[in-house]
Motif scaffolding. Structure first.
Motif, PDB file in Angstrom:
ATOM      1  N   ASN A  30      13.150  -4.343 -43.780  1.00 28.54           N
ATOM      2  CA  ASN A  30      11.912  -3.626 -44.041  1.00 28.54           C
ATOM      3  C   ASN A  30      10.663  -4.384 -43.613  1.00 28.54           C
ATOM      4  O   ASN A  30       9.619  -3.779 -43.402  1.00 28.54           O
ATOM      5  CB  ASN A  30      11.821  -3.299 -45.544  1.00 28.54           C
ATOM      6  N   THR A  49      10.455   6.169 -46.411  1.00 28.04           N
ATOM      7  CA  THR A  49      10.547   5.662 -45.044  1.00 28.04           C
ATOM      8  C   THR A  49      10.555   6.816 -44.049  1.00 28.04           C
ATOM      9  O   THR A  49       9.862   6.786 -43.028  1.00 28.04           O
ATOM     10  CB  THR A  49      11.813   4.803 -44.872  1.00 28.04           C
ATOM     11  N   ARG A  50      11.324   7.830 -44.349  1.00 27.23           N
ATOM     12  CA  ARG A  50      11.339   8.996 -43.457  1.00 27.23           C
ATOM     13  C   ARG A  50       9.970   9.658 -43.411  1.00 27.23           C
ATOM     14  O   ARG A  50       9.487  10.045 -42.331  1.00 27.23           O
ATOM     15  CB  ARG A  50      12.384  10.010 -43.919  1.00 27.23           C
ATOM     16  N   HIS A  53       7.755   7.597 -41.136  1.00 29.14           N
ATOM     17  CA  HIS A  53       8.140   7.689 -39.724  1.00 29.14           C
ATOM     18  C   HIS A  53       7.750   9.043 -39.122  1.00 29.14           C
ATOM     19  O   HIS A  53       7.318   9.114 -37.968  1.00 29.14           O
ATOM     20  CB  HIS A  53       9.640   7.468 -39.572  1.00 29.14           C
ATOM     21  N   ASN A  57       4.006   7.923 -38.050  1.00 36.72           N
ATOM     22  CA  ASN A  57       4.371   7.525 -36.688  1.00 36.72           C
ATOM     23  C   ASN A  57       4.506   8.704 -35.732  1.00 36.72           C
ATOM     24  O   ASN A  57       4.449   8.535 -34.515  1.00 36.72           O
ATOM     25  CB  ASN A  57       5.683   6.747 -36.690  1.00 36.72           C
ATOM     26  N   TRP A  59       7.263  10.510 -35.370  1.00 35.33           N
ATOM     27  CA  TRP A  59       8.609  10.554 -34.811  1.00 35.33           C
ATOM     28  C   TRP A  59       9.324  11.839 -35.243  1.00 35.33           C
ATOM     29  O   TRP A  59       8.920  12.510 -36.206  1.00 35.33           O
ATOM     30  CB  TRP A  59       9.420   9.349 -35.265  1.00 35.33           C
ATOM     31  N   ILE A  62      13.394  10.074 -39.421  1.00 34.39           N
ATOM     32  CA  ILE A  62      13.491   8.657 -39.779  1.00 34.39           C
ATOM     33  C   ILE A  62      14.053   7.910 -38.572  1.00 34.39           C
ATOM     34  O   ILE A  62      14.896   8.421 -37.837  1.00 34.39           O
ATOM     35  CB  ILE A  62      14.378   8.483 -41.031  1.00 34.39           C
ATOM     36  N   GLY A  63      13.576   6.691 -38.338  1.00 31.59           N
ATOM     37  CA  GLY A  63      13.931   5.992 -37.115  1.00 31.59           C
ATOM     38  C   GLY A  63      15.354   5.491 -37.057  1.00 31.59           C
ATOM     39  O   GLY A  63      15.906   5.303 -35.966  1.00 31.59           O
ATOM     40  N   TYR A  64      15.979   5.261 -38.210  1.00 32.51           N
ATOM     41  CA  TYR A  64      17.277   4.602 -38.267  1.00 32.51           C
ATOM     42  C   TYR A  64      18.439   5.589 -38.279  1.00 32.51           C
ATOM     43  O   TYR A  64      18.323   6.705 -38.788  1.00 32.51           O
ATOM     44  CB  TYR A  64      17.375   3.739 -39.521  1.00 32.51           C
ATOM     45  N   GLN A  84      17.626   7.293 -31.396  1.00 35.11           N
ATOM     46  CA  GLN A  84      16.824   6.842 -32.527  1.00 35.11           C
ATOM     47  C   GLN A  84      15.518   6.189 -32.071  1.00 35.11           C
ATOM     48  O   GLN A  84      15.222   6.133 -30.881  1.00 35.11           O
ATOM     49  CB  GLN A  84      17.634   5.887 -33.381  1.00 35.11           C
ATOM     50  N   ALA A  86      14.492   2.979 -33.394  1.00 38.12           N
ATOM     51  CA  ALA A  86      14.534   1.732 -34.152  1.00 38.12           C
ATOM     52  C   ALA A  86      14.540   0.480 -33.285  1.00 38.12           C
ATOM     53  O   ALA A  86      13.940  -0.531 -33.648  1.00 38.12           O
ATOM     54  CB  ALA A  86      15.780   1.727 -35.054  1.00 38.12           C
ATOM     55  N   ASN A  93      17.820   2.341 -28.007  1.00 37.37           N
ATOM     56  CA  ASN A  93      17.833   3.519 -28.864  1.00 37.37           C
ATOM     57  C   ASN A  93      18.908   4.523 -28.480  1.00 37.37           C
ATOM     58  O   ASN A  93      19.381   5.283 -29.321  1.00 37.37           O
ATOM     59  CB  ASN A  93      16.464   4.205 -28.827  1.00 37.37           C
TER      60      ASN A  93
END
Length: 244
Positions: A30, A49-50, A53, A57, A59, A62-64, A84, A86, A93
């Motif tokens: 993190n 987190t999602r 992101h 961000n 996106w 979520i990036g992961y 992804q 990440a 990615n």
């Protein structure tokens, strides 16, 4: 492995682009300390987190690909077969899966968290993904996944204990009647392999009367205090039983 899919968090299918990552798994963290305690804080972390992101961000999701919570559960992010955001490079990615451990700063990964990454690696390998494990800093200039986790990447910690190997859970907290979750499931698997039945339900992650009886039998076998509570002495005994 306990895998919590997207619906567990109230999410629909990801809108991330399709991809076919086959090169392996990349470990993340993190950044700042997360200070997570109960399972509910891990769930809240994953949802927030999602939200960051997607809404900050910009996106698609979520990036992961996945997250590993401190209680040994694997949380689905973008999941299987998706590009992804990440690793920081197009190839990274598209060609690699990612997993973030829900910690940061100088926090230590829990034993169950480490096992969750190992189990995830085995899960991916069963689906044709290479067993290689890398850290985020192997792709771009970053501190992620932190020095502690990166040392574990380098020394092979995350590559051990997979492929169906049964290990005895250790560390705190104690496990006893009423405990649930990934650590209980691992305990039940280990007790069964050591010859102590946990009842007809098997490794269901629920520390009920049958599991307590199995722990008591283990304690009698090794001349320990017979209280049905799985702690450090019982953990050592169970490791000896598995080794024998």
């Amino acid at each position: 492995m306990i895998l919590r899919n997207r619906s567990y968090f109230g999410w629909g299918a990801t809108t991330a682009d399709p991809a076919d990552p086959t090169h392996g798994l990349v470990v993340h963290y993190n950044g700042p300390a997360s200070n997570l305690t109960g399972h509910d804080t891990c769930v809240s972390y994953w949802k927030s987190t999602r939200d960051f992101h997607v809404n900050t961000n910009g996106w698609a999701d979520i990036g992961y690909s996945f997250g590993a919570c401190r209680h040994g559960e694997v949380f689905e992010g973008r999941g299987l077969n998706h590009y992804q955001a990440a690793q920081g490079t197009t190839a990274g990615n598209a060609d690699w899966y990612s997993v973030t451990l829900m910690l940061g700063g100088d926090e230590d990964a829990t034993g169950d968290q480490i096992q969750a990454v190992r189990d995830l690696r085995a899960y991916l390998m069963d689906r044709g993904v290479a067993g290689t494990v890398r850290g985020h800093r192997d792709f771009v200039s970053t501190d992620c996944p932190g020095d502690k986790l990166y040392a574990m990447v380098q020394d092979g910690t995350f590559s051990g204990g997979s492929g169906g190997e049964v290990t005895a859970p250790s560390g705190s907290p104690l496990l006893s009647r009423g405990s649930t979750g990934a650590r209980v499931r691992r305990l039940q698997q280990a007790l069964t392999k050591a010859g102590h039945s946990v009842g007809p339900s098997g490794a269901d992650g629920d520390f009920g009367p049958a599991t307590e009886s199995a722990v008591r039998a283990l304690q009698r076998r090794f001349d320990l205090t017979v209280d049905g509570v799985y702690g450090p002495q019982s953990a050592r005994a169970l490791r000896d039983a598995l080794a024998g």
